[in-house]
Enzyme design. Structure first.
Site, mmCIF file in Angstrom:
data_model
loop_
_atom_site.group_PDB
_atom_site.id
_atom_site.type_symbol
_atom_site.label_atom_id
_atom_site.label_comp_id
_atom_site.label_asym_id
_atom_site.label_seq_id
_atom_site.Cartn_x
_atom_site.Cartn_y
_atom_site.Cartn_z
ATOM 1 N N GLY A 1 62.467 -38.446 37.691
ATOM 2 C CA GLY A 1 62.975 -38.074 39.009
ATOM 3 C C GLY A 1 62.633 -39.119 40.051
ATOM 4 N N ARG A 2 61.541 -38.899 40.773
ATOM 5 C CA ARG A 2 61.038 -39.846 41.751
ATOM 6 C C ARG A 2 59.534 -39.966 41.574
ATOM 7 N NH1 ARG A 2 65.460 -41.486 42.092
ATOM 8 N NH2 ARG A 2 66.752 -41.834 43.956
ATOM 9 N N ASP B 1 59.629 -43.462 33.959
ATOM 10 C CA ASP B 1 60.756 -44.314 34.347
ATOM 11 C C ASP B 1 60.712 -44.589 35.843
ATOM 12 O OD1 ASP B 1 63.154 -45.767 33.659
ATOM 13 O OD2 ASP B 1 64.265 -44.237 34.757
ATOM 14 N N GLU C 1 57.528 -48.883 43.584
ATOM 15 C CA GLU C 1 58.462 -49.640 42.747
ATOM 16 C C GLU C 1 58.925 -50.887 43.487
ATOM 17 O OE1 GLU C 1 61.691 -47.275 41.226
ATOM 18 O OE2 GLU C 1 60.363 -45.689 40.534
ATOM 19 N N HIS D 1 62.881 -47.927 35.792
ATOM 20 C CA HIS D 1 63.851 -47.089 36.520
ATOM 21 C C HIS D 1 65.272 -47.318 35.983
ATOM 22 C CE1 HIS D 1 64.364 -44.907 40.633
ATOM 23 N NE2 HIS D 1 65.267 -44.487 39.760
ATOM 24 N N GLY E 1 68.722 -43.500 34.498
ATOM 25 C CA GLY E 1 69.931 -42.917 35.063
ATOM 26 C C GLY E 1 70.733 -43.891 35.889
#
Length: 315
Positions: free
Chosen positions: A229-230, A254, A259, A278, A281
């Protein structure tokens, strides 16, 4: 929420001022496909003050009555746009690809893939410690939106019993159970003592930042935690403590709190942490075109687009 009257007004504005602005943050390789889409629908490319702005940057939306995020995340736009601006977003095939990512890493960890790859590289034949059959088949997915639902279905297909956690606790067919966040801190653990996998599928909002607390993680014992997600949902120090105490046996990330993840982060140096940059998705240009196509059709029909963001929720 944008009203039905506003949608009709927007349809009228699109007829009288059929212009679209492609933000400079739009991936260069996507611009041709988006320009082709715009021209096919009678929309003229404009440098500024267009009716539709395709961008994730609030400073590139001046004059727009409709803003479309080429990504699923809208955290930079949600609080910056006036209430009368329609905000839509792109999901497309992302839920399926994220679900595949989660399932791949859950199975890879369960089957000790890293160990067998190392044995293969060193020419080691060691069947003494084969993959144990699943002793626990419970999974908890925190966040029951489109992404969480796809993840739940993928895990269910491999025999997991999936419990969802959401703000409302509203039942959903993708999950065996759905509990409200407020109940998640109560013993026993959400999903029961058989929980083996915890997946974070949360957007970034003021409410989700730091939502995964040490108190919540104390309810688990040796789970595989996957975050797609985040990174803001769980603080790095909280995750490290959970790994050190055995509440989390392995973390597949991920997304991270910062980041790109800096080279000095202790997460890089832990064998019980897997990090990907990341990529689970990533949005495809075809996803953006399809989302715009559907939204434009619905607006011209006077219908609120299905991709319209719930700005009070941040997604």
């Amino acid at each position: 929420m944008t009203s039905e009257l506003t949608i009709h007004d927007l349809a009228g504005v699109l007829r009288t001022r059929p212009t679209v602005h492609l933000g400079d943050d739009v991936v260069p390789g996507w611009r041709g496909a988006l320009a082709t889409w715009a021209l096919a629908h009678g929309l003229e490319i404009a440098e500024r003050d267009a009716t539709l702005a395709i961008t994730a940057r609030p400073d590139r939306t001046a004059g727009a009555a409709w803003v479309h995020s080429p990504y699923a995340g809208i955290e930079h736009l949600a609080s910056a746009l006036p209430d009368d601006v329609l905000l839509t977003r792109t999901t497309g095939t992302m839920p399926q690809r994220i679900a595949e990512y989660v399932l791949a890493w859950v199975l890879a960890e369960r089957w000790q893939t890293a160990r067998y790859l190392a044995d293969s590289a060193s020419g080691t034949w060691d069947p003494a410690d084969p993959p144990a059959p699943p002793g626990r088949n419970g999974a908890v997915v925190i966040g029951t939106g489109t992404m969480g639902q796809a993840i739940a279905r993928a895990l269910a297909a491999t025999g997991h019993r999936v419990t969802g956690l959401s703000r409302s606790g509203r039942p959903d067919d993708a999950f065996d159970d759905v509990l409200p966040f407020a109940q998640a801190h109560d013993a026993p653990a959400p999903g029961g003592s058989g929980t083996d996998v915890v997946v974070l599928a949360l957007p970034h909002t003021a409410q989700t930042a730091g939502l995964i607390t040490p108190q919540l993680l104390r309810a688990f014992d040796g789970v595989h935690l996957v975050n797609i997600g985040r990174g803001s949902a769980i603080r790095t120090d909280t995750l490290l403590h959970a790994l050190d105490t055995g509440r989390v046996r392995h973390a597949t990330l991920d997304v991270t709190e910062q980041e790109p993840l800096g080279p000095s982060s202790p997460l890089w140096r832990r064998p019980d942490v897997t990090i990907t940059p990341h990529i689970s998705g990533r949005t495809l240009p075809s996803d953006v075109v399809a989302a715009l196509d559907e939204a434009l059709t619905q607006i011209r029909a006077g219908v609120r687009p299905a991709s319209a963001a719930a700005r009070d929720r941040g997604y």
